[in-house]
Design an enzyme around this catalytic site. Structure first.
Site, mmCIF file in Angstrom:
data_model
loop_
_atom_site.group_PDB
_atom_site.id
_atom_site.type_symbol
_atom_site.label_atom_id
_atom_site.label_comp_id
_atom_site.label_asym_id
_atom_site.label_seq_id
_atom_site.Cartn_x
_atom_site.Cartn_y
_atom_site.Cartn_z
ATOM 1 N N THR A 17 0.844 -1.182 0.000
ATOM 2 C CA THR A 17 0.000 0.000 0.000
ATOM 3 C C THR A 17 0.881 1.234 0.000
ATOM 4 O O THR A 17 2.069 1.161 0.307
ATOM 5 C CB THR A 17 -0.911 0.021 1.246
ATOM 6 O OG1 THR A 17 -1.812 1.138 1.171
ATOM 7 C CG2 THR A 17 -0.079 0.166 2.520
ATOM 8 N N GLN A 20 -0.214 5.498 4.465
ATOM 9 C CA GLN A 20 0.584 5.479 5.691
ATOM 10 C C GLN A 20 -0.247 5.143 6.930
ATOM 11 O O GLN A 20 0.285 4.659 7.927
ATOM 12 C CB GLN A 20 1.294 6.819 5.873
ATOM 13 C CG GLN A 20 2.352 7.090 4.819
ATOM 14 C CD GLN A 20 3.349 5.950 4.717
ATOM 15 O OE1 GLN A 20 4.014 5.592 5.693
ATOM 16 N NE2 GLN A 20 3.475 5.367 3.529
ATOM 17 N N LYS A 22 -2.468 2.765 7.042
ATOM 18 C CA LYS A 22 -2.448 1.310 7.111
ATOM 19 C C LYS A 22 -1.106 0.816 7.644
ATOM 20 O O LYS A 22 -1.043 -0.162 8.397
ATOM 21 C CB LYS A 22 -2.710 0.708 5.731
ATOM 22 C CG LYS A 22 -4.126 0.888 5.218
ATOM 23 C CD LYS A 22 -4.318 0.171 3.885
ATOM 24 C CE LYS A 22 -5.736 0.307 3.377
ATOM 25 N NZ LYS A 22 -5.956 -0.433 2.110
ATOM 26 N N ASP A 84 -7.559 -6.248 0.345
ATOM 27 C CA ASP A 84 -8.548 -5.722 -0.597
ATOM 28 C C ASP A 84 -9.876 -5.717 0.134
ATOM 29 O O ASP A 84 -10.180 -6.643 0.904
ATOM 30 C CB ASP A 84 -8.634 -6.580 -1.862
ATOM 31 C CG ASP A 84 -9.474 -5.907 -2.943
ATOM 32 O OD1 ASP A 84 -9.387 -4.666 -3.074
ATOM 33 O OD2 ASP A 84 -10.221 -6.607 -3.657
ATOM 34 N N SER A 85 -10.659 -4.668 -0.080
ATOM 35 C CA SER A 85 -11.899 -4.556 0.684
ATOM 36 C C SER A 85 -12.961 -3.828 -0.109
ATOM 37 O O SER A 85 -12.692 -3.188 -1.127
ATOM 38 C CB SER A 85 -11.645 -3.823 2.015
ATOM 39 O OG SER A 85 -11.150 -2.524 1.768
ATOM 40 N N ASP A 175 -18.594 4.801 4.247
ATOM 41 C CA ASP A 175 -18.730 4.920 5.708
ATOM 42 C C ASP A 175 -19.978 5.686 6.152
ATOM 43 O O ASP A 175 -20.628 5.297 7.127
ATOM 44 C CB ASP A 175 -17.487 5.576 6.316
ATOM 45 C CG ASP A 175 -16.315 4.611 6.436
ATOM 46 O OD1 ASP A 175 -16.489 3.414 6.115
ATOM 47 O OD2 ASP A 175 -15.224 5.049 6.843
ATOM 48 N N LYS A 195 -13.746 2.634 15.328
ATOM 49 C CA LYS A 195 -13.868 1.950 14.035
ATOM 50 C C LYS A 195 -12.868 0.792 13.930
ATOM 51 O O LYS A 195 -13.227 -0.316 13.513
ATOM 52 C CB LYS A 195 -13.657 2.945 12.892
ATOM 53 C CG LYS A 195 -13.768 2.320 11.507
ATOM 54 C CD LYS A 195 -13.546 3.354 10.418
ATOM 55 C CE LYS A 195 -13.514 2.709 9.044
ATOM 56 N NZ LYS A 195 -13.255 3.689 7.972
ATOM 57 N N ARG A 201 -11.283 -4.434 8.317
ATOM 58 C CA ARG A 201 -9.828 -4.458 8.172
ATOM 59 C C ARG A 201 -9.167 -4.887 9.473
ATOM 60 O O ARG A 201 -8.250 -5.711 9.486
ATOM 61 C CB ARG A 201 -9.291 -3.069 7.779
ATOM 62 C CG ARG A 201 -9.363 -2.769 6.310
ATOM 63 C CD ARG A 201 -8.445 -1.617 5.926
ATOM 64 N NE ARG A 201 -7.060 -2.085 5.866
ATOM 65 C CZ ARG A 201 -6.143 -1.843 6.793
ATOM 66 N NH1 ARG A 201 -6.431 -1.138 7.868
ATOM 67 N NH2 ARG A 201 -4.916 -2.300 6.643
#
EC number: 3.6.1.66
Length: 220
Positions: A17, A20, A22, A84-85, A175, A195, A201
């Site tokens: 990715t 940053q 993540k 991946d989401s 969201d 969250k 995730r």
């Protein structure tokens, strides 16, 4: 390995990715699991190693996540993690799914994607507006002294109900229109900590963590 010497000293795992946020999340998870690991140098992003962009042409979240992890592992010779989401709406048979980021036609246009989805669901009654954010987190370990190449994937879900209009200004993507199970607020109204505790995730990466830790320990 084809990174041409661009791998930073101390790098142990690459997160596929350029986000940053993540990277910080993965560093925090590993810091708790491996307190002796210098996560600031051990965990790097795709840009730090010059990894090529990967076309996400798989037909499942798992396939796309694995494709990215494999490509980075092959490019660097390091342990690689990718995800991946997207949003899966029950009444749409799981769509937008892997097309979530480009549902309205242009990749990453959050507003257009959200508005199109709401329009498609405008006549769907509340009791049939169930949906879930879904994330596949993949691990790819290249072959080496620790053994043959191996892979692992974990899925995480955050189920909820789709609202009829956006609520809240936090988060991104869909969201503002998903209210998680057990919540009175939309995902966009939750704090980052709230969250992360229940997100798709967070669940996928926490499930993947023991496999990542084992992979890193085997390559010491």
């Amino acid at each position: 390995m084809s990174a041409g010497g661009r791998i930073p000293a101390g790098a142990r795992v690459v997160l596929a990715t350029h986000n940053q946020g993540k990277v910080r999340e993965l560093r925090a998870l590993l810091a708790d699991a491996l307190p002796d690991l210098d996560v600031e140098t051990a965990v790097v992003d795709a840009g730090a190693v010059g990894a090529p962009d990967v076309v996400e042409d798989g037909v499942t979240f798992e396939a796309n996540a694995l494709k990215k992890a494999r490509a980075v592992a092959e490019h660097t010779g390091l342990v690689a993690v990718a995800d991946d989401s997207g949003l899966a709406v029950d009444v749409l048979g799981g769509a937008p799914g892997i097309f979530s980021a480009r549902w309205a036609g242009r990749h990453g246009d959050d507003h257009a994607n959200l508005e199109l989805l709401l329009a498609q669901l405008q006549d769907v009654p509340d009791e049939h507006r169930s949906a879930a954010f879904v994330c596949a987190a993949a691990l790819a370990v290249p072959a080496g002294a620790s053994g043959p190449a191996r892979e692992h994937v974990e899925l995480g879900r955050m189920p909820g109900t789709l609202l009829r209009e956006p609520v809240g200004v936090g988060g991104f993507g869909y969201d503002p229109i998903l209210r998680p199970e057990g919540e009175e607020r939309s995902t966009a109204q939750l704090s980052a900590a709230e969250k992360n505790a229940i997100s798709h995730r967070g669940r996928a990466f926490r499930a993947l963590l023991p496999h990542l830790v084992a992979a890193l320990e085997s390559r010491l």
